[in-house]
Design a protein around this motif. Structure first.
Motif, PDB file in Angstrom:
ATOM      1  N   VAL A   1       0.841  -1.182   0.000  1.00  0.00           N
ATOM      2  CA  VAL A   1       0.000   0.000   0.000  1.00  0.00           C
ATOM      3  C   VAL A   1       0.886   1.246   0.000  1.00  0.00           C
ATOM      4  CG1 VAL A   1      -1.785   1.255   1.249  1.00  0.00           C
ATOM      5  CG2 VAL A   1      -1.802  -1.241   1.239  1.00  0.00           C
ATOM      6  N   SER A   2       0.548   2.191  -0.861  1.00  0.00           N
ATOM      7  CA  SER A   2       1.369   3.379  -1.005  1.00  0.00           C
ATOM      8  C   SER A   2       1.356   4.206   0.290  1.00  0.00           C
ATOM      9  CB  SER A   2       0.847   4.245  -2.159  1.00  0.00           C
ATOM     10  OG  SER A   2       1.523   5.463  -2.214  1.00  0.00           O
ATOM     11  N   PRO A   3       2.531   4.737   0.718  1.00  0.00           N
ATOM     12  CA  PRO A   3       2.571   5.591   1.906  1.00  0.00           C
ATOM     13  C   PRO A   3       2.086   7.002   1.626  1.00  0.00           C
ATOM     14  CG  PRO A   3       4.755   5.359   1.010  1.00  0.00           C
ATOM     15  CD  PRO A   3       3.870   4.464   0.186  1.00  0.00           C
ATOM     16  N   ALA A   4       1.724   7.306   0.389  1.00  0.00           N
ATOM     17  CA  ALA A   4       1.261   8.642   0.028  1.00  0.00           C
ATOM     18  C   ALA A   4      -0.186   8.577  -0.416  1.00  0.00           C
ATOM     19  CB  ALA A   4       2.121   9.221  -1.090  1.00  0.00           C
ATOM     20  N   PRO A   5      -0.953   9.640  -0.218  1.00  0.00           N
ATOM     21  CA  PRO A   5      -2.350   9.641  -0.663  1.00  0.00           C
ATOM     22  C   PRO A   5      -2.449   9.718  -2.179  1.00  0.00           C
ATOM     23  CG  PRO A   5      -1.738  11.787   0.198  1.00  0.00           C
ATOM     24  CD  PRO A   5      -0.587  10.881   0.467  1.00  0.00           C
ATOM     25  N   THR A   6      -3.608   9.355  -2.676  1.00  0.00           N
ATOM     26  CA  THR A   6      -3.826   9.442  -4.125  1.00  0.00           C
ATOM     27  C   THR A   6      -4.008  10.882  -4.579  1.00  0.00           C
ATOM     28  OG1 THR A   6      -6.193   9.114  -3.738  1.00  0.00           O
ATOM     29  CG2 THR A   6      -4.864   7.144  -4.171  1.00  0.00           C
ATOM     30  N   ASP A   7      -4.543  11.727  -3.704  1.00  0.00           N
ATOM     31  CA  ASP A   7      -4.722  13.147  -4.000  1.00  0.00           C
ATOM     32  C   ASP A   7      -3.694  13.923  -3.168  1.00  0.00           C
ATOM     33  OD1 ASP A   7      -5.513  15.685  -4.593  1.00  0.00           O
ATOM     34  OD2 ASP A   7      -7.543  15.523  -3.776  1.00  0.00           O
ATOM     35  N   VAL A   8      -2.714  14.500  -3.844  1.00  0.00           N
ATOM     36  CA  VAL A   8      -1.610  15.161  -3.130  1.00  0.00           C
ATOM     37  C   VAL A   8      -1.735  16.684  -3.157  1.00  0.00           C
ATOM     38  CG1 VAL A   8       0.037  13.275  -3.435  1.00  0.00           C
ATOM     39  CG2 VAL A   8      -0.213  15.015  -5.232  1.00  0.00           C
ATOM     40  N   ASP A   9      -2.929  17.209  -3.434  1.00  0.00           N
ATOM     41  CA  ASP A   9      -3.124  18.655  -3.373  1.00  0.00           C
ATOM     42  C   ASP A   9      -2.859  19.145  -1.943  1.00  0.00           C
ATOM     43  OD1 ASP A   9      -3.849  18.380  -5.972  1.00  0.00           O
ATOM     44  OD2 ASP A   9      -6.000  18.716  -5.649  1.00  0.00           O
ATOM     45  N   ARG A  10      -2.215  20.304  -1.843  1.00  0.00           N
ATOM     46  CA  ARG A  10      -1.820  20.800  -0.532  1.00  0.00           C
ATOM     47  C   ARG A  10      -2.108  22.294  -0.407  1.00  0.00           C
ATOM     48  NH1 ARG A  10       4.138  19.952   0.842  1.00  0.00           N
ATOM     49  NH2 ARG A  10       3.309  20.566   2.887  1.00  0.00           N
ATOM     50  N   PRO A  11      -2.849  22.700   0.638  1.00  0.00           N
ATOM     51  CA  PRO A  11      -2.957  24.127   0.958  1.00  0.00           C
ATOM     52  C   PRO A  11      -1.883  24.533   1.959  1.00  0.00           C
ATOM     53  CG  PRO A  11      -4.526  22.909   2.258  1.00  0.00           C
ATOM     54  CD  PRO A  11      -3.784  21.886   1.418  1.00  0.00           C
ATOM     55  N   ASN A  12      -1.598  25.802   1.987  1.00  0.00           N
ATOM     56  CA  ASN A  12      -0.620  26.316   2.959  1.00  0.00           C
ATOM     57  C   ASN A  12      -0.925  27.789   3.214  1.00  0.00           C
ATOM     58  OD1 ASN A  12       2.066  25.930   4.473  1.00  0.00           O
ATOM     59  ND2 ASN A  12       2.438  27.758   3.244  1.00  0.00           N
ATOM     60  N   PHE A  13      -0.978  28.138   4.499  1.00  0.00           N
ATOM     61  CA  PHE A  13      -1.226  29.533   4.877  1.00  0.00           C
ATOM     62  C   PHE A  13      -0.460  29.828   6.154  1.00  0.00           C
ATOM     63  CE2 PHE A  13      -3.405  32.678   7.474  1.00  0.00           C
ATOM     64  CZ  PHE A  13      -3.533  33.738   6.587  1.00  0.00           C
ATOM     65  N   ILE A  14       0.184  30.982   6.185  1.00  0.00           N
ATOM     66  CA  ILE A  14       0.878  31.448   7.380  1.00  0.00           C
ATOM     67  C   ILE A  14       0.674  32.957   7.472  1.00  0.00           C
ATOM     68  CG2 ILE A  14       3.072  31.632   6.121  1.00  0.00           C
ATOM     69  CD1 ILE A  14       4.484  31.052   8.795  1.00  0.00           C
ATOM     70  N   GLY A  15       0.221  33.396   8.620  1.00  0.00           N
ATOM     71  CA  GLY A  15      -0.050  34.823   8.801  1.00  0.00           C
ATOM     72  C   GLY A  15       0.058  35.221  10.251  1.00  0.00           C
ATOM     73  N   HIS A  16       0.340  36.485  10.470  1.00  0.00           N
ATOM     74  CA  HIS A  16       0.428  37.015  11.831  1.00  0.00           C
ATOM     75  C   HIS A  16       0.060  38.487  11.804  1.00  0.00           C
ATOM     76  CE1 HIS A  16       4.274  39.153  11.091  1.00  0.00           C
ATOM     77  NE2 HIS A  16       4.513  38.135  10.280  1.00  0.00           N
ATOM     78  N   VAL A  17      -0.500  38.950  12.913  1.00  0.00           N
ATOM     79  CA  VAL A  17      -0.848  40.355  13.113  1.00  0.00           C
ATOM     80  C   VAL A  17      -0.163  40.808  14.394  1.00  0.00           C
ATOM     81  CG1 VAL A  17      -2.680  42.040  13.432  1.00  0.00           C
ATOM     82  CG2 VAL A  17      -3.063  40.057  11.946  1.00  0.00           C
ATOM     83  N   ASP A  18       0.721  41.800  14.282  1.00  0.00           N
ATOM     84  CA  ASP A  18       1.483  42.313  15.417  1.00  0.00           C
ATOM     85  C   ASP A  18       0.982  43.702  15.786  1.00  0.00           C
ATOM     86  OD1 ASP A  18       3.074  40.034  15.269  1.00  0.00           O
ATOM     87  OD2 ASP A  18       4.437  40.969  13.836  1.00  0.00           O
ATOM     88  N   GLY A  19       0.905  43.962  17.085  1.00  0.00           N
ATOM     89  CA  GLY A  19       0.481  45.265  17.569  1.00  0.00           C
ATOM     90  C   GLY A  19       1.391  45.767  18.667  1.00  0.00           C
ATOM     91  N   ARG A  20       1.535  47.092  18.741  1.00  0.00           N
ATOM     92  CA  ARG A  20       2.356  47.726  19.776  1.00  0.00           C
ATOM     93  C   ARG A  20       1.637  48.960  20.298  1.00  0.00           C
ATOM     94  NH1 ARG A  20       6.244  50.155  17.036  1.00  0.00           N
ATOM     95  NH2 ARG A  20       5.561  52.250  17.598  1.00  0.00           N
ATOM     96  N   LEU A  21       1.489  49.035  21.607  1.00  0.00           N
ATOM     97  CA  LEU A  21       0.844  50.169  22.265  1.00  0.00           C
ATOM     98  C   LEU A  21       1.901  50.908  23.079  1.00  0.00           C
ATOM     99  CD1 LEU A  21      -1.777  51.693  22.927  1.00  0.00           C
ATOM    100  CD2 LEU A  21      -2.060  50.147  24.874  1.00  0.00           C
ATOM    101  N   ASP A  22       2.187  52.145  22.686  1.00  0.00           N
ATOM    102  CA  ASP A  22       3.215  52.939  23.350  1.00  0.00           C
ATOM    103  C   ASP A  22       2.604  53.618  24.574  1.00  0.00           C
ATOM    104  OD1 ASP A  22       4.949  52.225  21.327  1.00  0.00           O
ATOM    105  OD2 ASP A  22       4.500  53.985  20.111  1.00  0.00           O
ATOM    106  N   VAL A  23       2.817  53.007  25.733  1.00  0.00           N
ATOM    107  CA  VAL A  23       2.306  53.590  26.972  1.00  0.00           C
ATOM    108  C   VAL A  23       3.095  54.835  27.340  1.00  0.00           C
ATOM    109  CG1 VAL A  23       1.833  53.136  29.409  1.00  0.00           C
ATOM    110  CG2 VAL A  23       1.545  51.319  27.721  1.00  0.00           C
ATOM    111  N   SER A  24       4.398  54.768  27.234  1.00  0.00           N
ATOM    112  CA  SER A  24       5.274  55.903  27.491  1.00  0.00           C
ATOM    113  C   SER A  24       6.472  55.789  26.559  1.00  0.00           C
ATOM    114  CB  SER A  24       5.722  55.933  28.958  1.00  0.00           C
ATOM    115  OG  SER A  24       6.519  54.799  29.263  1.00  0.00           O
ATOM    116  N   HIS A  25       7.445  56.675  26.796  1.00  0.00           N
ATOM    117  CA  HIS A  25       8.629  56.654  25.931  1.00  0.00           C
ATOM    118  C   HIS A  25       9.416  55.363  26.096  1.00  0.00           C
ATOM    119  CE1 HIS A  25      12.816  57.595  24.775  1.00  0.00           C
ATOM    120  NE2 HIS A  25      12.241  58.314  23.816  1.00  0.00           N
ATOM    121  N   ASP A  26       9.383  54.763  27.292  1.00  0.00           N
ATOM    122  CA  ASP A  26      10.190  53.575  27.574  1.00  0.00           C
ATOM    123  C   ASP A  26       9.375  52.304  27.770  1.00  0.00           C
ATOM    124  OD1 ASP A  26      12.593  55.052  27.534  1.00  0.00           O
ATOM    125  OD2 ASP A  26      12.274  55.697  29.606  1.00  0.00           O
TER     126      ASP A  26
END
Length: 580
Positions: A271-296
């Motif tokens: 039996v094959s170790p790979a699937p018969t349908d090898v279509d692959r999705p891929n997504f990578i994302g990130h959202v970064d935020g910064r709140l400046d409370v004071s100068h430091d």
């Protein structure tokens, strides 16, 4: 006695009054004799005095002059009112102007009126040095060969009604205003074919999509290659805030790879170790935020999302699959960043959730992957010190706990664990030629099940950029990960990846990229050891800022010490990139 004395006094007073007049008459006569007269304007003198006919006060071309020469152009009545220049205006009561600018504040270099040395301006490579601006009193430039038009006693280069049509841009923008300081030069565009983007409110938004097609000689990474044509759709989205304080960055990238042929279900009688349908999705994302409370003090936050499948050729893939099961990792980090002069302390808490879809088999049945689902909770801290300009050493430590949804996995092992890492390194910047960050440390993970040994190893991390020449850039990346596995008696996988890349611009619109990647996969608790090699070459033809053409040739090799687990593949791809 009084009569003769009074008479003598009167004669003395009269003589004193007459002497200045006689001296003035004598001085005028001698000046008139010594003066050289222009023969075109004056006639011969008589007895050293000017007559009414040869006086400079006489109107030129006066017909009443009996000595006037009719052949003299100055005496022609048709020309005297047209071509003869009017008398010069009087300077009495006028503020004098000079061709040189004032010393104080007139230029950005040299010396001012207080003998202070001014800083010389710096120019970008290849930038032409601007000419010094005209100072106060400098006459405005006129259009060459423009006819002179007289209006009263003033002369203009062009008529007032045509002045606006002769200037292509306003004088303030052209820099022709008298005394105007030089305009600030804009920065040189380092990427003349890069995406410009659009402003949406306070965000700069850039988007792109790549459409590619090609052929893969072994998409499933089987020991016996089976090729297939494929297509790739890869959208991208980037939004960066443009605020004076605080910041938000959203970076989202995805792709979907579809193949035209199905893989065989039976390979070498098994039996094959790979699937018969090898279509692959891929997504990578990130959202970064910064709140400046004071100068430091700054509050930081990040949300991240990963959607993908197991890599082809991985031992975690079940036999008899119809397609790859998709798994999702959703997480976030919330913390703070505090500066104490040169000392910087950053810390935060992390939480992540990993969940797998059910596996669909070729016979239509479904297999649960709940034993692979887990939550991870942890914390991370980092201390850095700005030692020198461009050199900032740091130390970082991280700890986490993984809790699976099921206590025992499909092989009867408890996968819950505690782990973390510690590393030290530095970030640096040397004259913009070599920038980046490099560190080394140690990673370890302990499992609840006593049958699973401790997973540990050397941790390396690097991100270096070397600008060798203005046309050539070299990059080096290194990363270490601790991945989960379903193999019995195997704690996990210690993955090291090293990538070396060189970009060269043959022309501004033609870029070549060479990339080599080497990786090691250490299945601790198992005899399996894998090595991966990838050699890739890209050629990018940048037609415009919005349209690129891209060609790719890649060779992937998986070398494993387990029989029938090694594979090789060659990928040829041609695509187009649309960006804004």
């Amino acid at each position: 006695m009084e009569g003769p004395a009074r008479g003598r006094r009167r004669r003395v007073i009269a003589l004193r009054a007459v002497l200045p007049c006689l001296a003035l008459i004598a001085f005028a006569g001698s000046s008139a004799e010594a003066q050289t007269l222009t023969p075109d304007l004056f006639r011969p003198q008589r007895d050293g005095f000017l007559t009414a006919q040869n006086s400079p006060l006489r109107k030129i071309g006066d017909k009443s002059d009996p000595t006037a020469d009719p052949t003299d152009p100055a005496n022609d009545p048709k020309l005297r009112d047209k071509d003869v220049a009017p008398p010069a205006p009087s300077r009495i009561g006028q503020i004098p102007t000079y061709g040189l600018p004032a010393a104080n504040g007139a230029a950005g270099s040299g010396f001012d009126s207080l003998n202070r040395t001014r800083k010389k301006p710096k120019f970008y490579p290849g930038q032409a040095k601007p000419k010094p601006p005209p100072g106060p009193g400098t006459p405005a430039l006129s259009t060459p060969a423009a006819p002179l038009v007289s209006i009263g006693r003033e002369r203009l280069a062009v008529p007032p009604s045509e002045t606006a049509n002769k200037l292509p841009i306003p004088p303030a923008m052209a820099g022709t205003v008298v005394g105007q300081p030089p305009r600030k030069r804009l920065l040189i565009d380092n990427d003349p074919f890069g995406a410009v983007g659009d402003y949406v409110g306070g965000f700069l938004v850039k988007s792109a999509v790549e459409l590619s097609g090609g052929y893969d000689t072994n998409p499933a990474r089987l020991p016996e290659p089976h090729g297939s044509p494929f297509y790739v759709v890869a959208p991208e989205f980037l939004a960066v805030s443009d605020w004076e304080r605080h910041a938000v960055v959203a970076d989202l990238r995805g792709s979907f790879t579809g193949y035209g042929n199905q893989m065989p279900q039976i390979v070498d009688g098994a039996v094959s170790p790979a699937p018969t349908d090898v279509d692959r999705p891929n997504f990578i994302g990130h959202v970064d935020g910064r709140l400046d409370v004071s100068h430091d003090l700054r509050l930081t936050a990040q949300t991240r999302l990963l959607v993908t499948t197991d890599n082809p050729g991985s031992p975690n893939i079940q036999a008899g699959l119809a397609r790859y099961p998709i798994y999702t990792t959703l997480g976030g980090t919330f913390g703070f960043d505090q500066n104490f002069n040169r000392l910087e302390i950053a810390a935060g808490g992390t939480v992540d959730r990993t969940a797998y879809q059910q596996s669909k088999l070729t016979d239509g049945a479904f297999f649960s992957n709940d034993d692979r689902d887990f939550n991870q909770y942890g914390g991370i801290g980092r201390v850095s010190y700005d030692l020198l300009p461009g050199v900032k050493p740091f130390g970082e430590i991280e700890g986490d706990t993984r809790v699976h949804d099921l206590q025992f996995d499909r092989s009867g092992f408890q996968r819950d664990s505690n782990g973390g890492y510690a590393k030290a390194g530095t970030s640096f910047e040397f004259s913009r030629l070599l920038t980046g960050e490099i560190s080394i440390g140690y990673a370890a993970r302990n499992y609840i099940d006593p049958r699973l040994e401790r997973l540990q190893g050397l941790l390396t991390s690097a991100s270096l950029i070397w600008n060798a020449t203005p046309l050539t850039t070299a990059r080096f990346f290194s990363d270490t990960q601790i991945a989960e596995t379903t193999l019995p008696l195997t704690s996990g996988v210690l993955v090291h990846t090293y990538t070396f890349e060189v970009d060269h611009d043959f022309r501004r619109w033609l870029t070549g990229i060479g990339r080599f990647t080497f990786g090691t996969l250490d299945y601790q608790g198992n005899v399996r050891r894998d090595k991966t090699y990838s050699l890739e070459g890209d050629l990018i033809y940048k037609m415009t800022r919005n349209l690129w053409l891209k060609g790719t040739l890649r060779r992937d090799i998986l070398d494993s010490n387990v029989p029938l687990s090694s594979s090789a593949s060659t990928v040829v791809m041609l695509g187009v990139r649309l960006q804004n």
